[in-house]
Design an enzyme around this catalytic site. Sequence first.
Site, PDB file in Angstrom:
ATOM      1  N   GLU A  18       0.811  -1.220   0.000  1.00  0.00           N
ATOM      2  CA  GLU A  18       0.000   0.000   0.000  1.00  0.00           C
ATOM      3  C   GLU A  18       0.842   1.267   0.000  1.00  0.00           C
ATOM      4  O   GLU A  18       0.542   2.234  -0.689  1.00  0.00           O
ATOM      5  CB  GLU A  18      -0.931   0.004   1.222  1.00  0.00           C
ATOM      6  CG  GLU A  18      -2.063  -1.004   1.153  1.00  0.00           C
ATOM      7  CD  GLU A  18      -2.967  -0.918   2.359  1.00  0.00           C
ATOM      8  OE1 GLU A  18      -3.348   0.206   2.728  1.00  0.00           O
ATOM      9  OE2 GLU A  18      -3.286  -1.974   2.946  1.00  0.00           O
ATOM     10  N   ASP A  91      -1.940  -4.366   3.733  1.00  0.00           N
ATOM     11  CA  ASP A  91      -1.983  -4.510   5.190  1.00  0.00           C
ATOM     12  C   ASP A  91      -2.750  -5.761   5.624  1.00  0.00           C
ATOM     13  O   ASP A  91      -3.721  -6.162   4.970  1.00  0.00           O
ATOM     14  CB  ASP A  91      -2.616  -3.276   5.828  1.00  0.00           C
ATOM     15  CG  ASP A  91      -1.669  -2.077   5.842  1.00  0.00           C
ATOM     16  OD1 ASP A  91      -0.470  -2.272   5.559  1.00  0.00           O
ATOM     17  OD2 ASP A  91      -2.126  -0.963   6.153  1.00  0.00           O
ATOM     18  N   ASP A  93      -5.245  -6.753   7.342  1.00  0.00           N
ATOM     19  CA  ASP A  93      -6.554  -6.571   7.970  1.00  0.00           C
ATOM     20  C   ASP A  93      -7.628  -6.573   6.887  1.00  0.00           C
ATOM     21  O   ASP A  93      -7.339  -6.784   5.711  1.00  0.00           O
ATOM     22  CB  ASP A  93      -6.591  -5.282   8.798  1.00  0.00           C
ATOM     23  CG  ASP A  93      -6.208  -4.041   7.982  1.00  0.00           C
ATOM     24  OD1 ASP A  93      -6.247  -4.098   6.732  1.00  0.00           O
ATOM     25  OD2 ASP A  93      -5.865  -3.014   8.591  1.00  0.00           O
ATOM     26  N   GLU A  95      -9.375  -4.174   5.552  1.00  0.00           N
ATOM     27  CA  GLU A  95      -9.193  -3.133   4.538  1.00  0.00           C
ATOM     28  C   GLU A  95      -8.106  -3.537   3.556  1.00  0.00           C
ATOM     29  O   GLU A  95      -8.246  -3.381   2.334  1.00  0.00           O
ATOM     30  CB  GLU A  95      -8.836  -1.811   5.216  1.00  0.00           C
ATOM     31  CG  GLU A  95      -9.313  -0.574   4.484  1.00  0.00           C
ATOM     32  CD  GLU A  95     -10.822  -0.410   4.525  1.00  0.00           C
ATOM     33  OE1 GLU A  95     -11.350   0.179   3.565  1.00  0.00           O
ATOM     34  OE2 GLU A  95     -11.476  -0.893   5.472  1.00  0.00           O
ATOM     35  N   TYR A 309       2.597  -4.673  13.438  1.00  0.00           N
ATOM     36  CA  TYR A 309       1.414  -3.996  12.899  1.00  0.00           C
ATOM     37  C   TYR A 309       0.623  -3.320  14.007  1.00  0.00           C
ATOM     38  O   TYR A 309       0.382  -3.909  15.067  1.00  0.00           O
ATOM     39  CB  TYR A 309       0.533  -5.001  12.157  1.00  0.00           C
ATOM     40  CG  TYR A 309      -0.535  -4.365  11.319  1.00  0.00           C
ATOM     41  CD1 TYR A 309      -0.210  -3.425  10.355  1.00  0.00           C
ATOM     42  CD2 TYR A 309      -1.872  -4.706  11.487  1.00  0.00           C
ATOM     43  CE1 TYR A 309      -1.184  -2.839   9.577  1.00  0.00           C
ATOM     44  CE2 TYR A 309      -2.859  -4.136  10.707  1.00  0.00           C
ATOM     45  CZ  TYR A 309      -2.507  -3.196   9.755  1.00  0.00           C
ATOM     46  OH  TYR A 309      -3.489  -2.613   8.981  1.00  0.00           O
ATOM     47  N   ARG A 311      -2.503  -1.997  14.087  1.00  0.00           N
ATOM     48  CA  ARG A 311      -3.969  -2.068  14.205  1.00  0.00           C
ATOM     49  C   ARG A 311      -4.332  -3.467  14.683  1.00  0.00           C
ATOM     50  O   ARG A 311      -4.438  -4.393  13.902  1.00  0.00           O
ATOM     51  CB  ARG A 311      -4.635  -1.741  12.867  1.00  0.00           C
ATOM     52  CG  ARG A 311      -4.382  -0.303  12.423  1.00  0.00           C
ATOM     53  CD  ARG A 311      -5.145   0.071  11.174  1.00  0.00           C
ATOM     54  NE  ARG A 311      -4.840   1.448  10.785  1.00  0.00           N
ATOM     55  CZ  ARG A 311      -3.905   1.798   9.912  1.00  0.00           C
ATOM     56  NH1 ARG A 311      -3.167   0.859   9.325  1.00  0.00           N
ATOM     57  NH2 ARG A 311      -3.682   3.056   9.620  1.00  0.00           N
ATOM     58  N   HIS A 355      -3.857 -10.378  14.944  1.00  0.00           N
ATOM     59  CA  HIS A 355      -2.433 -10.065  14.919  1.00  0.00           C
ATOM     60  C   HIS A 355      -1.888 -10.029  16.334  1.00  0.00           C
ATOM     61  O   HIS A 355      -2.634  -9.967  17.304  1.00  0.00           O
ATOM     62  CB  HIS A 355      -2.188  -8.700  14.270  1.00  0.00           C
ATOM     63  CG  HIS A 355      -2.968  -8.489  13.023  1.00  0.00           C
ATOM     64  ND1 HIS A 355      -2.723  -9.193  11.877  1.00  0.00           N
ATOM     65  CD2 HIS A 355      -4.013  -7.659  12.742  1.00  0.00           C
ATOM     66  CE1 HIS A 355      -3.576  -8.812  10.948  1.00  0.00           C
ATOM     67  NE2 HIS A 355      -4.371  -7.904  11.447  1.00  0.00           N
TER      68      HIS A 355
END
Length: 710
Positions: A18, A91, A93, A95, A309, A311, A355
């Site tokens: 990203e 990423d 997740d 999204e 990570y 989040r 995670h």
Amino acid sequence: MARAKKAQGPEYNLVIVESPAKAKTIEKFLGEGYRVSASNGHLIDLPKSKIGVDIENNFEPQYIVIRGRTELLNNLKKQAKAAKSVLLATDPDREGEAISWHIANALQIDEQDPCRIEFNEITKSAVTNAIKNPRTIDLNRVNAQQARRVLDRLVGYKLSPLLWSKVRRGLSAGRVQSVAVRLIVDREREIRDFKPREYWTISAVLTDMQGKNAFLANFYGKDGKKLEPATKEETDAILGELKNADYIISNIKKSTKQRKAFAPFTTSTLQQDAARKLGFTTKRTMVIAQGLYEGVKINENETVGLISYMRTDSTRISAEAQQMAREHILEKYGQEYVPAKPNIYAGRKNAQDAHEAIRPTYVKYTPASLKDRLTPEQYKLYNLIYTRFLASQMTPAKYDTMTYEIAANGYDFRASFSKMVFNGYRAVYEEAAEEPEEVNAILPPMKKGDACKAKSITPKQNFTTPPPRYTEASLVKTLEEKGIGRPSTYAPIISTILERQYVTKEKRSILPTELGEIVTKLMEENFPDIVNVQFTADMEEKLDDVESEGKDWHALLAEFYGPFEEELKKAETEVKRVEIPDRPAGIICEKCGAEMVYKSGRFGEFIACPNYPACKNTKPVKNTIKTPCPLCGGAVVQKRSKKGKTFYGCENYPNCNFVSWDMPIEEKCPKCGAYMVLKRGKGTSVYKKCSNAECETNQRKKKDAADGEE
């Protein structure tokens, strides 16, 4: 790996991430044979100009290439055609999974091809291991993201026009944001409705019978039961019975207590601690954490992702990371700081646990060793993450405690003392909110049955206080506890409600605006589910079920939309328009003589004539600083250039042409007498500088810099 058509010339494996910063870090790990390119986030999304959801056709989203992203997508297509294989490393997740899915479709990669890789940290071992173990795109995770995106689009694009017609144009409504505003409004109502309750406390300064070794004891109750006098009369009655009373040590309690370390950070707890300890907003915390995760240049040839990570809602730590921490603790602090078994922390109920917790990727990179490589903000946040992680794998702190229970004519007093005898994890980490200090630094040596003398007895009237307003830290904590939102949404929720002017900040406190209260009341009366905390939390769990169990996301949307559409139709006909009174601006309109008022538009607040449309006079809201203009003495106003950069100019322009990129201050330069300015350095650092470029202080700094380069 997903295969693409071979092209003439040298072949390579294409990895798509990203962020451009992440791309640079990963490319150095992989070396020759790999090309790493960035998508810069989403390339494909719902259109902004319309709802973009086919409600009649099972809520199918109508995706388009985001405006301005076509060239970037075409460039990725060209690279993919020339590549041996394509790996999608967005990423880890929902999204990120959706971004990979969109790119895979655009590059015509089969959904069954193992084209997806993910890693929890940007280290060489993590990235190379992910390259060796590609998987197919997780469609359940993609569908959970699609369900949330469509759900939020339905609420936003259906409710916003209603708010335009019933309140004012330019307003917007969000599904989760509306609940956050409701929480803040409810807290403000609690504060307004709060009625203080009187209560009294009694403290006594006691000594031994020789009148020495004074210590403080607090009134506890009567006959071993807790008692809190509510009035002065009750307090006076107790004081009357304590006159000439004998104070006898009736019991002594001794114990050793342990305090365990906090778990390593989740997104929520990191945002809370960074707000309390560092004064960072949730948005700022995540921006800085993103940079630490994507990679920092620690020397000429090495860029390293410093944290895992950021989040996550998990407190889980890998066995490898635990061992790394234990070895470091043993070497630096000694065996007594290393627990017999690695510390493991229970996760929060309903946590996704996708995670690990947020931790440093390499314990060898201590904050001190990287201080000159990080911005001040990066250093502060990295130090917070590093010390919290290290502490989480250390032994508990130990305290010796002692309490004297004191009887006096049937009433009970207590005197307590606590002393830390082993610091354990507190050798590296202090809690954000320290406990109040113990009243007594030490208690005099006494035995059960010993008598004491009352040197003084002090009654104190107290009143209960209303609950405090939310801060960003406490709001994030509440959102997490109530199951509202997920780790990736806390910061955007707060930023959005501030930008929409539904809430405002006073110092660190968040309170609702008049607009926020009006919109919340309208929503409560007409869309009770949208602003219902439990309903929103249940919806989050249903979205989780789409990911974890493959539940039908179309059915979830249909279940929600039916009742919502009925409420919408009813509100459109029954809700009366709400008039928000204008605030006087204290300025007389020079065109018609009316007192001008504050108005809100798409680009924020402005001043306008109340006689619009007969009089269309408007003025910008001036952000005046306290320093007068150095040239004419007029007011200096903070402005923005066409490119959005802040600068300072005299309000008497064009009669006065004073302008400065840096904020002027009243202080004068001791060398040349020119006005001084505040100059922004790295991160949040600010320093004073002479505005005169020819001043010897500035020339000397230039010379020092040049000497340093040599």
